[in-house]
Design a protein around this motif. Structure first.
Motif, mmCIF file in Angstrom:
data_model
loop_
_atom_site.group_PDB
_atom_site.id
_atom_site.type_symbol
_atom_site.label_atom_id
_atom_site.label_comp_id
_atom_site.label_asym_id
_atom_site.label_seq_id
_atom_site.Cartn_x
_atom_site.Cartn_y
_atom_site.Cartn_z
ATOM 1 N N ARG A 247 -1.545 -6.521 53.433
ATOM 2 C CA ARG A 247 -0.166 -6.284 53.920
ATOM 3 C C ARG A 247 0.964 -6.919 53.181
ATOM 4 N N ASN A 248 1.829 -6.021 53.151
ATOM 5 C CA ASN A 248 2.996 -6.509 52.252
ATOM 6 C C ASN A 248 4.140 -6.651 53.053
ATOM 7 N N ASN A 249 5.027 -7.485 52.642
ATOM 8 C CA ASN A 249 6.349 -7.802 53.440
ATOM 9 C C ASN A 249 6.154 -8.456 54.727
ATOM 10 N N THR A 250 5.298 -9.285 54.808
ATOM 11 C CA THR A 250 5.020 -10.115 56.036
ATOM 12 C C THR A 250 5.304 -11.576 55.601
ATOM 13 N N ASN A 251 5.766 -12.198 56.861
ATOM 14 C CA ASN A 251 6.080 -13.541 56.509
ATOM 15 C C ASN A 251 5.143 -14.937 56.793
ATOM 16 N N VAL A 252 5.667 -15.996 56.292
ATOM 17 C CA VAL A 252 4.791 -17.124 56.528
ATOM 18 C C VAL A 252 5.272 -17.943 57.566
ATOM 19 N N LEU A 253 4.556 -18.629 58.573
ATOM 20 C CA LEU A 253 4.924 -19.403 59.507
ATOM 21 C C LEU A 253 3.990 -20.676 59.573
ATOM 22 N N ALA A 254 4.643 -21.943 59.666
ATOM 23 C CA ALA A 254 3.917 -23.150 59.564
ATOM 24 C C ALA A 254 4.226 -23.742 61.081
ATOM 25 N N ALA A 255 3.091 -23.869 61.953
ATOM 26 C CA ALA A 255 3.038 -24.648 62.991
ATOM 27 C C ALA A 255 3.304 -26.116 62.788
ATOM 28 N N LEU A 256 4.311 -26.839 63.077
ATOM 29 C CA LEU A 256 4.160 -28.254 62.910
ATOM 30 C C LEU A 256 4.247 -29.005 64.104
ATOM 31 N N ASP A 257 3.870 -30.222 63.871
ATOM 32 C CA ASP A 257 3.687 -31.090 64.886
ATOM 33 C C ASP A 257 4.925 -32.206 64.760
ATOM 34 N N LEU A 258 5.935 -31.968 65.201
ATOM 35 C CA LEU A 258 7.252 -32.813 64.736
ATOM 36 C C LEU A 258 7.526 -33.866 65.846
ATOM 37 N N GLY A 259 6.671 -33.990 66.994
ATOM 38 C CA GLY A 259 7.078 -34.955 68.091
ATOM 39 C C GLY A 259 6.354 -36.154 67.669
ATOM 40 N N SER A 260 5.690 -36.555 66.767
ATOM 41 C CA SER A 260 4.913 -37.813 66.326
ATOM 42 C C SER A 260 5.739 -38.511 65.373
ATOM 43 N N GLU A 261 5.618 -40.047 65.273
ATOM 44 C CA GLU A 261 6.152 -40.822 64.238
ATOM 45 C C GLU A 261 4.920 -41.203 63.395
ATOM 46 N N LYS A 262 3.869 -40.547 63.678
ATOM 47 C CA LYS A 262 2.550 -41.260 62.907
ATOM 48 C C LYS A 262 2.759 -40.790 61.214
ATOM 49 N N ALA A 263 2.486 -41.667 60.432
ATOM 50 C CA ALA A 263 2.399 -41.323 59.067
ATOM 51 C C ALA A 263 1.422 -40.213 58.816
ATOM 52 N N THR A 264 0.365 -40.038 59.317
ATOM 53 C CA THR A 264 -0.562 -39.135 59.144
ATOM 54 C C THR A 264 0.103 -37.757 59.426
ATOM 55 N N LYS A 265 0.512 -37.589 60.640
ATOM 56 C CA LYS A 265 1.266 -36.334 60.995
ATOM 57 C C LYS A 265 2.567 -35.915 60.172
ATOM 58 N N TYR A 266 3.260 -36.943 59.870
ATOM 59 C CA TYR A 266 4.419 -36.679 58.927
ATOM 60 C C TYR A 266 3.669 -36.010 57.603
ATOM 61 N N LYS A 267 2.557 -36.773 56.966
ATOM 62 C CA LYS A 267 2.250 -35.940 55.750
ATOM 63 C C LYS A 267 1.423 -34.729 55.907
ATOM 64 N N LEU A 268 0.820 -34.349 57.079
ATOM 65 C CA LEU A 268 0.378 -33.161 57.334
ATOM 66 C C LEU A 268 1.295 -32.226 57.400
ATOM 67 N N ASN A 269 2.607 -32.443 58.087
ATOM 68 C CA ASN A 269 3.728 -31.626 58.270
ATOM 69 C C ASN A 269 4.249 -31.356 56.776
ATOM 70 N N LYS A 270 4.396 -32.216 55.955
ATOM 71 C CA LYS A 270 4.893 -32.192 54.720
ATOM 72 C C LYS A 270 4.383 -31.132 53.854
ATOM 73 N N ASP A 271 2.646 -31.423 54.024
ATOM 74 C CA ASP A 271 1.792 -30.515 53.314
ATOM 75 C C ASP A 271 1.970 -29.196 53.587
ATOM 76 N N MET A 272 2.024 -29.017 54.863
ATOM 77 C CA MET A 272 2.134 -27.603 55.714
ATOM 78 C C MET A 272 3.543 -26.884 54.799
ATOM 79 N N ILE A 273 4.736 -27.531 55.041
ATOM 80 C CA ILE A 273 5.794 -26.968 54.810
ATOM 81 C C ILE A 273 5.839 -26.713 52.891
ATOM 82 N N GLU A 274 5.469 -27.790 52.410
ATOM 83 C CA GLU A 274 5.344 -27.252 50.582
ATOM 84 C C GLU A 274 4.567 -26.225 50.395
ATOM 85 N N THR A 275 3.519 -26.244 51.179
ATOM 86 C CA THR A 275 2.290 -25.043 50.813
ATOM 87 C C THR A 275 2.869 -23.574 51.447
#
Length: 293
Positions: free
Chosen positions: A145-173
């Motif tokens: 499929r061409n011309n389809t977009n990318v969506l990252a489902a983030l968990d932004l409600g947590s202050e945990k460093a592990t959640k932040y790192k995972l969100n960061k990885d998803m965004i950069e990817t």
């Protein structure tokens, strides 16, 4: 040394989809593709106990047949790619991946999803989602499929460093994928609303979303702002398993990126986690990033 791509094949019928995705991911990066195909048949299903020599013949015959079926496909699709094929007799591919493969040499695992009218995933798909130590790309179908977009489902409600790192990885990817495939990258965040309170009218979804971004932990707000994604962040109140598929459809997402919390044991096998509930309603490609990937 540049990390390789690992393609897992448990069905020749669906192999081409995963192979094509690996091919496109390797283009321009000169990545080696390791293809591992599995075959297995339990001797416990046989009414009598054949001698070990006969069992060995059965095993070798099955493996040879599998190789004969795969080689023409690989030669056709990967003629200009650097790849290797390994045929393995193993009952549990997810155990092989965890115990016998040197996964530090791989960038990700690629496998075709098994979608039919009865289910979205095979048992192996679920085992890989829960336990794979590598990013897992599950390719949804045989249509490129061409011309389809990318969506990252983030968990932004947590202050945990592990959640932040995972969100960061998803965004950069996600940003890297959108650049590679020349498409739009979006993120989303689900504000949880109790369905009971919502139905009683005690909590209103619109009120929950109002100023939701400003209510996020500072570390998570800064992550969005640093990547200039505020205008591409979709915040909606409700149940994640309903919200994320709805947003993915609205944004024409062909790939959804999610993080895995790695539920294991009895609890994980019986009820799964939020990500698993969401994935049952998504028919897109899926990229599952484990913690500390």
């Amino acid at each position: 040394m540049d990390k390789k791509l690992l393609v897992l094949i448990d069905s020749v019928e669906f192999a081409r989809t995963a192979i094509l995705h690996a091919k496109h991911k390797a283009i321009g990066k000169q990545k080696h593709i390791d293809i591992v195909a599995f075959a297995y048949e339990s001797a416990g299903n046989i009414l009598f106990s054949p001698p070990a020599e006969q069992l060995q013949v059965i095993q070798e015959t099955r493996l040879a047949t599998l190789k004969k079926e795969l080689v023409p496909l690989l030669e056709s699709e990967l003629s200009e790619s650097d790849y290797s094929l390994n045929i393995i007799w193993h009952e549990a591919p997810e155990q092989w991946l965890a115990n016998e493969s040197d996964f530090e040499n791989y960038e990700m695992v690629i496998k075709t999803r098994h979608i039919d009218e009865h289910c979205q995933f095979s048992e192996l798909d679920w085992q890989l989602i829960r336990f794979t130590p590598l990013p897992l790309y599950l390719a949804a179908d045989n249509t490129w499929r061409n011309n389809t977009n990318v969506l990252a489902a983030l968990d932004l409600g947590s202050e945990k460093a592990t959640k932040y790192k995972l969100n960061k990885d998803m965004i950069e990817t996600g940003l890297a994928y959108s650049k590679h495939y020349d498409c739009q990258f979006y993120t989303c965040y689900t504000v949880h609303v109790s369905p009971i309170l919502r139905d009683l009218g005690i909590v209103f979804s619109d009120e929950q979303v109002l100023n939701a971004f400003d209510k996020l932990p500072v570390i998570q707000r800064n992550l969005i702002l640093e990547h200039d994604l505020k205008n591409n962040l979709h915040i909606k109140a409700g149940l994640a398993e309903q919200v994320i598929p709805s947003i993915a459809a609205k944004l024409n997402a062909g790939l959804v990126i999610m993080g895995s919390v790695g539920n294991i044991g009895i609890k994980g096998k019986l009820i799964g986690n939020t990500a698993e509930k969401v994935m049952r309603l998504l028919k897109t490609d899926l990229l599952i990033l484990p913690p500390e990937c």
